[in-house]
Design a protein around this motif. Sequence first.
Motif, PDB file in Angstrom:
ATOM      1  N   SER A  16       7.648 129.305 -25.976  1.00  0.00           N
ATOM      2  CA  SER A  16       7.278 129.768 -24.645  1.00  0.00           C
ATOM      3  C   SER A  16       6.317 128.799 -23.975  1.00  0.00           C
ATOM      4  O   SER A  16       5.575 128.081 -24.639  1.00  0.00           O
ATOM      5  N   VAL A  63      18.360 131.447 -16.157  1.00  0.00           N
ATOM      6  CA  VAL A  63      17.056 131.796 -16.729  1.00  0.00           C
ATOM      7  C   VAL A  63      16.786 133.299 -16.730  1.00  0.00           C
ATOM      8  O   VAL A  63      15.801 133.750 -17.329  1.00  0.00           O
ATOM      9  N   ARG A  66      14.810 135.557 -19.329  1.00  0.00           N
ATOM     10  CA  ARG A  66      13.921 134.728 -20.150  1.00  0.00           C
ATOM     11  C   ARG A  66      12.687 134.279 -19.380  1.00  0.00           C
ATOM     12  O   ARG A  66      11.712 133.829 -19.975  1.00  0.00           O
ATOM     13  N   MET A  82       7.897 131.386 -19.175  1.00  0.00           N
ATOM     14  CA  MET A  82       9.214 131.041 -19.718  1.00  0.00           C
ATOM     15  C   MET A  82       9.234 131.308 -21.213  1.00  0.00           C
ATOM     16  O   MET A  82       8.419 130.755 -21.957  1.00  0.00           O
ATOM     17  N   ASN A  83      10.153 132.125 -21.639  1.00  0.00           N
ATOM     18  CA  ASN A  83      10.307 132.490 -23.050  1.00  0.00           C
ATOM     19  C   ASN A  83      11.674 132.062 -23.553  1.00  0.00           C
ATOM     20  O   ASN A  83      12.566 131.750 -22.762  1.00  0.00           O
ATOM     21  N   SER A  84      11.819 132.065 -24.850  1.00  0.00           N
ATOM     22  CA  SER A  84      13.103 131.714 -25.481  1.00  0.00           C
ATOM     23  C   SER A  84      13.661 130.423 -24.891  1.00  0.00           C
ATOM     24  O   SER A  84      14.839 130.346 -24.517  1.00  0.00           O
ATOM     25  N   LYS A  86      15.180 126.809 -24.205  1.00  0.00           N
ATOM     26  CA  LYS A  86      16.316 126.089 -24.766  1.00  0.00           C
ATOM     27  C   LYS A  86      16.204 124.615 -24.394  1.00  0.00           C
ATOM     28  O   LYS A  86      15.572 124.268 -23.389  1.00  0.00           O
ATOM     29  N   ASP A  89      16.604 123.637 -20.867  1.00  0.00           N
ATOM     30  CA  ASP A  89      15.539 123.933 -19.913  1.00  0.00           C
ATOM     31  C   ASP A  89      14.660 122.713 -19.653  1.00  0.00           C
ATOM     32  O   ASP A  89      13.771 122.752 -18.793  1.00  0.00           O
TER      33      ASP A  89
END
Length: 126
Positions: A16, A63, A66, A82-84, A86, A89
Amino acid sequence: VQLQASGGGLVQAGGSLRLSCSASGRTFSMYTMAWFRQAPGKEREFVAAIRWSGGNTYYSDSVKGRVTISRDNAKNTVDLQMNSLKPEDTAVYFCAGNRNVVIVSAISDFNSYAYWGHGTLVTVSS
């Protein structure tokens, strides 16, 4: 108004980050604010937007679920949690604003925003 983004960095996939955009200007609370991103070799892409009241938020499909955009009009800040994360991103993230009303159909169009800050780099490693 002047915008300054911060909070970028290197994070592993699944991690994150919280980006913050600090704005100057007494009328900040009237602005529609947004985050865009641009990956190397790609066009600038809409990430999220928030109305002046904070009651309406918009997200890109890439997004949604997330990412959370929020704002604090008293502090003149707009944050992007911002989580999870990738690897896809990975990009330079920009905050943007416009004092005029941005209609829903134009909320994701970077041409709708008159003010831009310098970007902050987010790198997600796999």
